[in-house]
Design a protein around this motif. Structure first.
Motif, PDB file in Angstrom:
ATOM      1  N   ARG A  88       0.889  -1.166   0.000  1.00 47.65           N
ATOM      2  CA  ARG A  88       0.000   0.000   0.000  1.00 47.65           C
ATOM      3  C   ARG A  88       0.922   1.209   0.000  1.00 47.65           C
ATOM      4  NH1 ARG A  88      -5.462   0.464   1.825  1.00 47.65           N
ATOM      5  NH2 ARG A  88      -5.327  -1.479   2.995  1.00 47.65           N
ATOM      6  N   LEU A  89       1.301   1.660  -1.204  1.00 45.82           N
ATOM      7  CA  LEU A  89       2.358   2.652  -1.319  1.00 45.82           C
ATOM      8  C   LEU A  89       1.872   4.089  -1.167  1.00 45.82           C
ATOM      9  CD1 LEU A  89       4.798   1.451  -4.143  1.00 45.82           C
ATOM     10  CD2 LEU A  89       5.160   1.469  -1.681  1.00 45.82           C
ATOM     11  N   LEU A  90       0.744   4.418  -1.767  1.00 48.29           N
ATOM     12  CA  LEU A  90       0.295   5.811  -1.745  1.00 48.29           C
ATOM     13  C   LEU A  90      -0.161   6.183  -0.343  1.00 48.29           C
ATOM     14  CD1 LEU A  90      -0.130   8.276  -3.584  1.00 48.29           C
ATOM     15  CD2 LEU A  90      -2.466   7.482  -3.970  1.00 48.29           C
ATOM     16  N   GLY A  91       0.377   7.272   0.192  1.00 48.17           N
ATOM     17  CA  GLY A  91       0.072   7.695   1.554  1.00 48.17           C
ATOM     18  C   GLY A  91      -1.385   8.079   1.745  1.00 48.17           C
ATOM     19  N   ARG A  92      -1.857   7.974   2.983  1.00 50.38           N
ATOM     20  CA  ARG A  92      -3.254   8.240   3.287  1.00 50.38           C
ATOM     21  C   ARG A  92      -3.687   9.641   2.854  1.00 50.38           C
ATOM     22  NH1 ARG A  92      -6.789   5.714   6.369  1.00 50.38           N
ATOM     23  NH2 ARG A  92      -5.160   4.342   7.183  1.00 50.38           N
ATOM     24  N   GLU A  93      -2.792  10.620   2.995  1.00 58.33           N
ATOM     25  CA  GLU A  93      -3.171  11.998   2.665  1.00 58.33           C
ATOM     26  C   GLU A  93      -3.352  12.214   1.169  1.00 58.33           C
ATOM     27  OE1 GLU A  93       1.401  12.257   3.301  1.00 58.33           O
ATOM     28  OE2 GLU A  93      -0.271  10.885   3.757  1.00 58.33           O
ATOM     29  N   HIS A  94      -2.919  11.242   0.378  1.00 55.98           N
ATOM     30  CA  HIS A  94      -3.054  11.380  -1.069  1.00 55.98           C
ATOM     31  C   HIS A  94      -4.074  10.405  -1.658  1.00 55.98           C
ATOM     32  CE1 HIS A  94       0.213  14.159  -0.914  1.00 55.98           C
ATOM     33  NE2 HIS A  94       1.043  13.252  -0.423  1.00 55.98           N
ATOM     34  N   ARG A  95      -4.706   9.608  -0.819  1.00 59.23           N
ATOM     35  CA  ARG A  95      -5.806   8.768  -1.271  1.00 59.23           C
ATOM     36  C   ARG A  95      -7.102   9.568  -1.176  1.00 59.23           C
ATOM     37  NH1 ARG A  95      -4.746   4.271   3.064  1.00 59.23           N
ATOM     38  NH2 ARG A  95      -2.467   4.432   3.050  1.00 59.23           N
ATOM     39  N   VAL A  96      -8.109   9.112  -1.892  1.00 57.31           N
ATOM     40  CA  VAL A  96      -9.387   9.822  -1.877  1.00 57.31           C
ATOM     41  C   VAL A  96     -10.509   8.826  -1.600  1.00 57.31           C
ATOM     42  CG1 VAL A  96      -8.607  11.645  -3.445  1.00 57.31           C
ATOM     43  CG2 VAL A  96      -9.634   9.569  -4.390  1.00 57.31           C
ATOM     44  N   SER A  97     -11.670   9.357  -1.249  1.00 58.51           N
ATOM     45  CA  SER A  97     -12.833   8.509  -0.996  1.00 58.51           C
ATOM     46  C   SER A  97     -13.357   7.939  -2.310  1.00 58.51           C
ATOM     47  CB  SER A  97     -13.939   9.318  -0.325  1.00 58.51           C
ATOM     48  OG  SER A  97     -14.471  10.274  -1.236  1.00 58.51           O
ATOM     49  N   ARG A  98     -14.229   6.971  -2.204  1.00 59.26           N
ATOM     50  CA  ARG A  98     -14.777   6.361  -3.417  1.00 59.26           C
ATOM     51  C   ARG A  98     -15.559   7.381  -4.249  1.00 59.26           C
ATOM     52  NH1 ARG A  98     -16.203  -0.021  -2.123  1.00 59.26           N
ATOM     53  NH2 ARG A  98     -14.707  -0.261  -0.431  1.00 59.26           N
ATOM     54  N   ILE A  99     -16.286   8.263  -3.587  1.00 57.17           N
ATOM     55  CA  ILE A  99     -17.064   9.246  -4.340  1.00 57.17           C
ATOM     56  C   ILE A  99     -16.142  10.277  -4.995  1.00 57.17           C
ATOM     57  CG2 ILE A  99     -17.488  10.884  -2.443  1.00 57.17           C
ATOM     58  CD1 ILE A  99     -20.151   9.768  -4.947  1.00 57.17           C
ATOM     59  N   GLU A 100     -15.045  10.657  -4.301  1.00 55.43           N
ATOM     60  CA  GLU A 100     -14.092  11.597  -4.893  1.00 55.43           C
ATOM     61  C   GLU A 100     -13.372  10.967  -6.075  1.00 55.43           C
ATOM     62  OE1 GLU A 100     -12.604  14.359  -1.177  1.00 55.43           O
ATOM     63  OE2 GLU A 100     -12.024  12.242  -1.184  1.00 55.43           O
ATOM     64  N   ALA A 101     -13.041   9.688  -5.952  1.00 56.45           N
ATOM     65  CA  ALA A 101     -12.396   8.995  -7.066  1.00 56.45           C
ATOM     66  C   ALA A 101     -13.331   8.929  -8.267  1.00 56.45           C
ATOM     67  CB  ALA A 101     -11.975   7.593  -6.634  1.00 56.45           C
ATOM     68  N   LEU A 102     -14.616   8.669  -7.999  1.00 54.20           N
ATOM     69  CA  LEU A 102     -15.587   8.622  -9.085  1.00 54.20           C
ATOM     70  C   LEU A 102     -15.714   9.986  -9.760  1.00 54.20           C
ATOM     71  CD1 LEU A 102     -17.693   7.016 -10.669  1.00 54.20           C
ATOM     72  CD2 LEU A 102     -19.377   7.649  -8.918  1.00 54.20           C
ATOM     73  N   ARG A 103     -15.698  11.049  -8.998  1.00 50.35           N
ATOM     74  CA  ARG A 103     -15.757  12.391  -9.597  1.00 50.35           C
ATOM     75  C   ARG A 103     -14.552  12.635 -10.503  1.00 50.35           C
ATOM     76  NH1 ARG A 103     -17.861  14.256  -4.376  1.00 50.35           N
ATOM     77  NH2 ARG A 103     -20.044  14.829  -4.672  1.00 50.35           N
ATOM     78  N   ALA A 104     -13.376  12.157 -10.077  1.00 46.92           N
ATOM     79  CA  ALA A 104     -12.180  12.332 -10.898  1.00 46.92           C
ATOM     80  C   ALA A 104     -12.275  11.561 -12.203  1.00 46.92           C
ATOM     81  CB  ALA A 104     -10.939  11.896 -10.118  1.00 46.92           C
ATOM     82  N   TRP A 105     -13.075  10.491 -12.200  1.00 45.46           N
ATOM     83  CA  TRP A 105     -13.243   9.651 -13.387  1.00 45.46           C
ATOM     84  C   TRP A 105     -14.468  10.039 -14.219  1.00 45.46           C
ATOM     85  CZ3 TRP A 105     -11.311   6.172 -16.636  1.00 45.46           C
ATOM     86  CH2 TRP A 105     -10.067   5.618 -16.333  1.00 45.46           C
ATOM     87  N   THR A 106     -15.164  11.086 -13.826  1.00 43.12           N
ATOM     88  CA  THR A 106     -16.351  11.522 -14.563  1.00 43.12           C
ATOM     89  C   THR A 106     -16.284  13.027 -14.828  1.00 43.12           C
ATOM     90  OG1 THR A 106     -17.534  11.628 -12.439  1.00 43.12           O
ATOM     91  CG2 THR A 106     -17.828   9.640 -13.751  1.00 43.12           C
ATOM     92  N   GLY A 107     -16.641  13.804 -13.836  1.00 45.21           N
ATOM     93  CA  GLY A 107     -16.618  15.251 -13.995  1.00 45.21           C
ATOM     94  C   GLY A 107     -15.233  15.808 -14.247  1.00 45.21           C
ATOM     95  N   GLY A 108     -14.183  15.138 -13.722  1.00 41.58           N
ATOM     96  CA  GLY A 108     -12.815  15.617 -13.939  1.00 41.58           C
ATOM     97  C   GLY A 108     -12.459  15.633 -15.416  1.00 41.58           C
ATOM     98  N   GLY A 109     -12.738  14.532 -16.100  1.00 43.04           N
ATOM     99  CA  GLY A 109     -12.465  14.480 -17.531  1.00 43.04           C
ATOM    100  C   GLY A 109     -13.344  15.424 -18.323  1.00 43.04           C
ATOM    101  N   ALA A 110     -14.603  15.568 -17.898  1.00 41.33           N
ATOM    102  CA  ALA A 110     -15.506  16.505 -18.579  1.00 41.33           C
ATOM    103  C   ALA A 110     -14.986  17.933 -18.489  1.00 41.33           C
ATOM    104  CB  ALA A 110     -16.906  16.397 -17.979  1.00 41.33           C
ATOM    105  N   TRP A 111     -14.415  18.290 -17.331  1.00 37.50           N
ATOM    106  CA  TRP A 111     -13.859  19.635 -17.164  1.00 37.50           C
ATOM    107  C   TRP A 111     -12.704  19.865 -18.121  1.00 37.50           C
ATOM    108  CZ3 TRP A 111      -9.268  22.003 -16.078  1.00 37.50           C
ATOM    109  CH2 TRP A 111      -9.313  23.334 -15.682  1.00 37.50           C
TER     110      TRP A 111
END
Length: 624
Positions: free
Chosen positions: A504-527
């Motif tokens: 588990r390499l990525l530190g806790r402060e750089h992980r995101v919640s499931r809903i935040e990850a989903l936003r990055a995979w939807t609205g993030g690309g749309a932006w």
């Protein structure tokens, strides 16, 4: 955001088709009445209604609903199943019972190479789900046994040795024993390639073959190539090898592209931002997707970037500025600017198995006119930059150009940024930039930690710092060579920080919640394509792009996230993928028989055999 994926209050329980039929009949009788809560539009009959789902809409006004209505490719109503049927059901409406399945907005890969991948997909063997050396060797044997004369067995990246139980690649001896007579090419990320003896002979590699500038050839005591090609200092030798292999004709490329896009649809992907890649030149490399688009056969929304040729960087960028349809509003196929390479001297090769490359001293003098051209013409761009040291130098050039040329207002992207520091992120934010993050660390994280230390790996990439600095970010894969194409592996990594190899390499402060990850995979690309007002949400007025999942992303065990797939995928209101009980709704697939005929034609094309296939390797330099 804790309740963004909570169950809606007062909603329907899981109900039978008979129960839904009762709702539909009652709704038809009440059709003239309209629920304002269920619609943002005047009343009309929907083309299709999806009922009895658990929709995560990412729409702040209605974050959870049970049903949606679709008309003319757009969502026209959302709400409870009873509301939506009362408002939108008519005699011509198709009703689909989702039986309680989780539904999300269609996924958008913010950095991938699907157009290039589509041109050769049916020629390649997929190792993304292989979990042992023995399984890998077995797959080589199986495909070689079915190969026709002239065909290769090729694995072109998208996997990591760390996904294997043995934590190693197959040896050349094992590959030669498994497949002695059919040429085999195995590309491991952009690190190295393994060729069996048949492939070495097919390429004409001998003791007299010179070592190219972009890589080295392992040789035995007599100077003969063993079959190991290593990308050091860059990937030119790997690109040069791929360039010698047979290619599909136009018919084969079209079938291959359709099959590859169907693969992405099966993940729930409805859109991608294509970052070009080595060998891709507009418009010639884009004729297949152009044709599919003209015939309304695209199943994936594509925004592509014009990619220059090595040695012709500025020349090609100038042509793209004048010729690319940069202001197109076509929702299915459009240009999103230029990049991810602007000039090749600014390309920092991201092979974490090798030391960090130092960009050449001429980089600034070559990048400055390229950036000036883009800023003066207000052209959006993206730029590949892995290491903080490289990004700092790029930003210094861009800051100078922006001071000289005010008024630039386009969205621009830094790609990758695994080791960006907070001060660098602040500079990106000040210039109005954004960052596309990919899960390359899943495949190379162990090698990164071994070279730079576990502490450095905890902050690579620094997603938490990006958010804190106010830098817009989106998620993607960088598939299909530098990493695999599954968004679910990428979502798993964003949420857990885990990589192949078990850490588990990525530190806790750089992980995101499931809903935040989903936003990055939807609205993030749309932006990043300036379409956040029409994509990335399930809401009235938005494109009807969505995925009905085979498991609930929000409740499955975190280590089951990579196994999630879509049971039903919709693009522009059209069902482009169906599985399980929705298989009958799917369009006809590309058949194996049709593909086989195109493979025969490709094999007949042969390959170069001149003893020096790398003489033009520099023209392929790119780890993209």
């Amino acid at each position: 955001m804790a309740n963004d994926h909570a169950e809606p209050k007062g909603g329907m329980s899981r109900r039978s088709v008979l129960g839904l039929a009762g709702i539909a009949a009652g709704a038809l009788a009440l059709a003239p009445r309209q629920s304002a809560a269920a619609s943002g539009h005047s009343r009309s009959i929907a083309d299709r209604i999806l009922l009895n789902g658990k929709f995560t809409t990412l729409d702040a006004a209605r974050p959870q609903v049970e049903a949606v209505a679709v008309r003319d490719g757009r969502i026209v109503g959302t709400g409870s199943s009873r509301e939506v049927t009362r408002s939108w059901l008519g005699t011509g409406t198709e009703v689909v019972d989702l039986e309680g399945r989780r539904v999300i907005p269609g996924l958008i890969d913010s950095h991938a190479h699907p157009i290039r991948a589509g041109l050769s997909h049916t020629l390649e063997l997929d190792w993304s789900h292989v979990r042992s050396v023995n399984e890998a060797l077995s797959s080589l044997r199986q495909h070689a046994s079915a190969a026709q004369e002239g065909q290769w067995v090729r694995v072109v990246g998208g996997f990591s040795k760390y996904q294997f139980r043995e934590q190693r690649l197959p040896t050349l001896a094992e590959i030669n024993a498994a497949v002695p007579d059919v040429p085999v090419f195995v590309l491991h990320l952009y690190d190295r390639a393994l060729l069996n003896r048949a492939a070495v002979n097919r390429l004409g590699l001998t003791a007299d073959t010179p070592t190219p500038n972009g890589g080295w050839i392992e040789r035995d005591a007599a100077g003969n190539p063993t079959g190991l090609l290593v990308a050091q200092p860059d990937a030119a030798i790997l690109y040069g090898t791929i360039a010698q292999m047979p290619v599909l004709d136009a018919t084969g490329q079209e079938l291959s592209t359709r099959r590859y896009f169907s693969r992405l649809n099966a993940y729930g992907i409805t859109g991608a931002i294509d970052a070009g890649g080595g060998g891709m030149v507009w418009p010639d490399s884009y004729r297949i997707v152009d044709g599919l688009h003209e015939r309304n056969e695209l199943t994936l929304r594509l925004a592509f970037h014009g990619f220059p040729r090595p040695g012709h960087d500025y020349e090609d960028l100038a042509r793209y500025v004048n010729e690319l349809p940069l202001d197109s509003t076509d929702p299915m196929l459009k240009s999103n600017g230029v990049g991810e390479v602007l000039v090749f001297s600014a390309l920092d090769f991201e092979d974490f198995f090798q030391p960090r490359p130092e960009l050449p001293a001429v980089m600034e003098s070559q990048l400055e006119p390229a950036l000036r051209l883009l800023v003066e013409n207000n052209v959006p761009f993206r730029i590949h930059a892995t290491y903080d040291e490289s990004i700092k130098r790029v930003l210094k050039v861009l800051e100078t150009v922006r001071r000289d040329v005010p008024g630039y207002n386009r969205r621009w992207i830094v790609d990758h940024a695994e080791t960006a520091t907070r001060s660098t992120l602040d500079r990106i934010a000040a210039l109005g930039g954004s960052i596309s993050v990919q899960h390359r660390m899943v495949y190379q994280g162990v090698a990164f930690a071994e070279r730079y230390g576990t502490e450095a790996a905890l902050h690579s990439p620094p997603i938490g710092d990006m958010i804190a600095a106010g830098v817009p970010w989106a998620a993607g894969t960088d598939s299909t060579r530098a990493s695999g194409d599954s968004p679910w592996t990428a979502l798993w990594w964003l949420v857990t920080g885990k990589v192949y190899g078990g850490a588990r390499l990525l530190g806790r402060e750089h992980r995101v919640s499931r809903i935040e990850a989903l936003r990055a995979w939807t609205g993030g690309g749309a932006w990043m394509t300036s379409e956040e007002d029409s994509k990335g949400r399930i809401a009235p007025g938005y494109h009807a792009d969505l995925a009905v999942l085979n498991a609930d992303y929000f409740s499955v065990n975190e280590d089951m996230i990579p196994e999630i797939r879509s049971d039903l995928t919709m693009v522009a209101g059209r069902i482009v993928h169906g599985a399980g009980r929705f298989t009958h709704l799917a369009p006809p697939p590309v058949t194996d028989e049709a593909v086989a005929a195109t493979l025969t034609a490709a094999a007949a094309g042969g390959s170069v055999n001149n003893g020096n296939p790398f003489q033009d390797a520099s023209s392929w330099t790119c780890a993209c």
